[in-house]
Design a protein around this motif. Structure first.
Motif, PDB file in Angstrom:
ATOM      1  N   GLN A  94       1.788  -8.582   9.166  1.00  0.00           N
ATOM      2  CA  GLN A  94       2.308  -7.910   7.976  1.00  0.00           C
ATOM      3  C   GLN A  94       1.191  -7.133   7.284  1.00  0.00           C
ATOM      4  N   GLN A  95      -0.015  -7.684   7.307  1.00  0.00           N
ATOM      5  CA  GLN A  95      -1.163  -6.996   6.701  1.00  0.00           C
ATOM      6  C   GLN A  95      -1.474  -5.699   7.448  1.00  0.00           C
ATOM      7  N   LYS A  96      -1.349  -5.703   8.781  1.00  0.00           N
ATOM      8  CA  LYS A  96      -1.552  -4.477   9.563  1.00  0.00           C
ATOM      9  C   LYS A  96      -0.572  -3.390   9.122  1.00  0.00           C
ATOM     10  N   LEU A  97       0.702  -3.780   9.007  1.00  0.00           N
ATOM     11  CA  LEU A  97       1.713  -2.819   8.571  1.00  0.00           C
ATOM     12  C   LEU A  97       1.435  -2.341   7.148  1.00  0.00           C
ATOM     13  N   PHE A  98       1.042  -3.268   6.293  1.00  0.00           N
ATOM     14  CA  PHE A  98       0.705  -2.932   4.913  1.00  0.00           C
ATOM     15  C   PHE A  98      -0.374  -1.852   4.881  1.00  0.00           C
ATOM     16  N   ASN A  99      -1.415  -2.019   5.674  1.00  0.00           N
ATOM     17  CA  ASN A  99      -2.514  -1.053   5.713  1.00  0.00           C
ATOM     18  C   ASN A  99      -2.035   0.329   6.166  1.00  0.00           C
ATOM     19  N   GLU A 100      -1.150   0.341   7.162  1.00  0.00           N
ATOM     20  CA  GLU A 100      -0.648   1.619   7.669  1.00  0.00           C
ATOM     21  C   GLU A 100       0.250   2.310   6.639  1.00  0.00           C
ATOM     22  N   VAL A 101       1.099   1.541   5.980  1.00  0.00           N
ATOM     23  CA  VAL A 101       1.983   2.120   4.960  1.00  0.00           C
ATOM     24  C   VAL A 101       1.158   2.637   3.789  1.00  0.00           C
ATOM     25  N   THR A 102       0.166   1.872   3.363  1.00  0.00           N
ATOM     26  CA  THR A 102      -0.680   2.280   2.247  1.00  0.00           C
ATOM     27  C   THR A 102      -1.359   3.617   2.545  1.00  0.00           C
ATOM     28  N   ALA A 103      -1.776   3.812   3.778  1.00  0.00           N
ATOM     29  CA  ALA A 103      -2.409   5.083   4.148  1.00  0.00           C
ATOM     30  C   ALA A 103      -1.425   6.252   4.034  1.00  0.00           C
ATOM     31  N   ILE A 104      -0.149   5.989   4.280  1.00  0.00           N
ATOM     32  CA  ILE A 104       0.860   7.049   4.222  1.00  0.00           C
ATOM     33  C   ILE A 104       1.262   7.377   2.781  1.00  0.00           C
ATOM     34  N   VAL A 105       1.375   6.362   1.921  1.00  0.00           N
ATOM     35  CA  VAL A 105       1.889   6.586   0.559  1.00  0.00           C
ATOM     36  C   VAL A 105       0.794   6.651  -0.506  1.00  0.00           C
ATOM     37  N   ARG A 106      -0.457   6.650  -0.109  1.00  0.00           N
ATOM     38  CA  ARG A 106      -1.561   6.584  -1.079  1.00  0.00           C
ATOM     39  C   ARG A 106      -1.592   7.772  -2.042  1.00  0.00           C
ATOM     40  N   HIS A 107      -1.061   8.920  -1.635  1.00  0.00           N
ATOM     41  CA  HIS A 107      -1.079  10.107  -2.485  1.00  0.00           C
ATOM     42  C   HIS A 107       0.029  10.120  -3.538  1.00  0.00           C
ATOM     43  N   LEU A 108       0.987   9.201  -3.444  1.00  0.00           N
ATOM     44  CA  LEU A 108       2.091   9.165  -4.404  1.00  0.00           C
ATOM     45  C   LEU A 108       1.672   8.466  -5.695  1.00  0.00           C
ATOM     46  N   GLU A 109       2.328   8.823  -6.770  1.00  0.00           N
ATOM     47  CA  GLU A 109       2.089   8.147  -8.046  1.00  0.00           C
ATOM     48  C   GLU A 109       3.369   7.416  -8.441  1.00  0.00           C
ATOM     49  N   TRP A 110       3.251   6.125  -8.714  1.00  0.00           N
ATOM     50  CA  TRP A 110       4.402   5.321  -9.093  1.00  0.00           C
ATOM     51  C   TRP A 110       3.952   4.247 -10.068  1.00  0.00           C
ATOM     52  N   THR A 111       4.928   3.685 -10.769  1.00  0.00           N
ATOM     53  CA  THR A 111       4.601   2.641 -11.746  1.00  0.00           C
ATOM     54  C   THR A 111       4.999   1.257 -11.244  1.00  0.00           C
ATOM     55  N   ASP A 112       6.019   1.187 -10.386  1.00  0.00           N
ATOM     56  CA  ASP A 112       6.426  -0.103  -9.820  1.00  0.00           C
ATOM     57  C   ASP A 112       7.025   0.126  -8.437  1.00  0.00           C
ATOM     58  N   GLN A 153       7.826   9.712   8.479  1.00  0.00           N
ATOM     59  CA  GLN A 153       6.483   9.201   8.761  1.00  0.00           C
ATOM     60  C   GLN A 153       6.503   7.676   8.892  1.00  0.00           C
ATOM     61  N   LEU A 154       7.201   7.020   7.972  1.00  0.00           N
ATOM     62  CA  LEU A 154       7.249   5.558   7.999  1.00  0.00           C
ATOM     63  C   LEU A 154       8.057   5.041   9.191  1.00  0.00           C
ATOM     64  N   VAL A 155       9.139   5.734   9.546  1.00  0.00           N
ATOM     65  CA  VAL A 155       9.916   5.346  10.729  1.00  0.00           C
ATOM     66  C   VAL A 155       9.064   5.499  11.982  1.00  0.00           C
ATOM     67  N   ALA A 156       8.340   6.610  12.092  1.00  0.00           N
ATOM     68  CA  ALA A 156       7.478   6.835  13.261  1.00  0.00           C
ATOM     69  C   ALA A 156       6.402   5.752  13.355  1.00  0.00           C
ATOM     70  N   MET A 157       5.819   5.405  12.221  1.00  0.00           N
ATOM     71  CA  MET A 157       4.801   4.351  12.201  1.00  0.00           C
ATOM     72  C   MET A 157       5.411   3.017  12.620  1.00  0.00           C
ATOM     73  N   LEU A 158       6.607   2.730  12.119  1.00  0.00           N
ATOM     74  CA  LEU A 158       7.280   1.477  12.440  1.00  0.00           C
ATOM     75  C   LEU A 158       7.672   1.409  13.911  1.00  0.00           C
ATOM     76  N   VAL A 159       8.210   2.486  14.449  1.00  0.00           N
ATOM     77  CA  VAL A 159       8.571   2.531  15.869  1.00  0.00           C
ATOM     78  C   VAL A 159       7.329   2.354  16.731  1.00  0.00           C
ATOM     79  N   ASN A 160       6.248   3.025  16.367  1.00  0.00           N
ATOM     80  CA  ASN A 160       4.992   2.891  17.101  1.00  0.00           C
ATOM     81  C   ASN A 160       4.520   1.438  17.090  1.00  0.00           C
ATOM     82  N   TYR A 161       4.578   0.805  15.935  1.00  0.00           N
ATOM     83  CA  TYR A 161       4.154  -0.595  15.822  1.00  0.00           C
ATOM     84  C   TYR A 161       5.031  -1.496  16.700  1.00  0.00           C
ATOM     85  N   VAL A 162       6.338  -1.332  16.603  1.00  0.00           N
ATOM     86  CA  VAL A 162       7.255  -2.207  17.344  1.00  0.00           C
ATOM     87  C   VAL A 162       7.088  -2.022  18.846  1.00  0.00           C
ATOM     88  N   THR A 163       6.938  -0.780  19.303  1.00  0.00           N
ATOM     89  CA  THR A 163       6.834  -0.551  20.745  1.00  0.00           C
ATOM     90  C   THR A 163       5.466  -0.946  21.302  1.00  0.00           C
TER      91      THR A 163
END
Length: 141
Positions: free
Chosen positions: A85-103, A120-130
């Motif tokens: 889960q931490q691996k996926l977390f790191n990959e997602v964080t790299a994709i969404v790091r430029h966004l600004e959000w409060t929660d 982008q997130l689907v491609a990352m997820l498919v890559n991880y699963v395969t």
């Protein structure tokens, strides 16, 4: 706002649910083994015609054994060990790091509202699963 692993897993689950993504670990080796064993037994019992019949029956049996073993990706994600889960977390964080959000609700809305981010997130997820889980991904019901 800093992300936590559970929030990222929920975000990925939302995307996977929307796309109705499922995955199945490939069991082609098991199917091939069954096909070969039944063909061999058919050949021992019935000679050349038994080999042909055994190969056909074994092929059908092998295909039946390895079909229909798909699980929803959200279920798979929630069962992953913390290190994965931490691996996926790191990959997602790299994709969404430029966004600004409060929660996390706002982040989810931003991602779900952007087809490019979802892709982008689907491609990352498919890559991880395969690659990491060595599974086949299927969309839809």
């Amino acid at each position: 706002m800093p992300l936590v692993v559970e929030d990222v897993m929920r975000l990925l689950c939302s995307i996977a649910e929307e796309r109705k993504m499922q995955a199945a670990v490939k069991h082609s080796g098991k199917g091939a083994l069954v096909t070969g064993a039944v063909a061999f037994l058919g050949g021992l019992v019935g000679g050349p015609p038994g080999l042909a019949v055994g190969g056909a029956v074994g092929g059908l049996l092998g295909a039946w054994m390895t079909s229909g073993q798909f699980q929803p990706i959200p279920q798979i994600l929630m069962q992953l060990p913390p290190s994965e889960q931490q691996k996926l977390f790191n990959e997602v964080t790299a994709i969404v790091r430029h966004l600004e959000w409060t929660d996390v609700v706002q982040l989810t809305m931003l991602v779900m509202g952007s087809e490019a981010l979802k892709q982008q997130l689907v491609a990352m997820l498919v890559n991880y699963v395969t690659k990491e889980l060595r599974a086949e991904v299927q969309y839809g019901d």
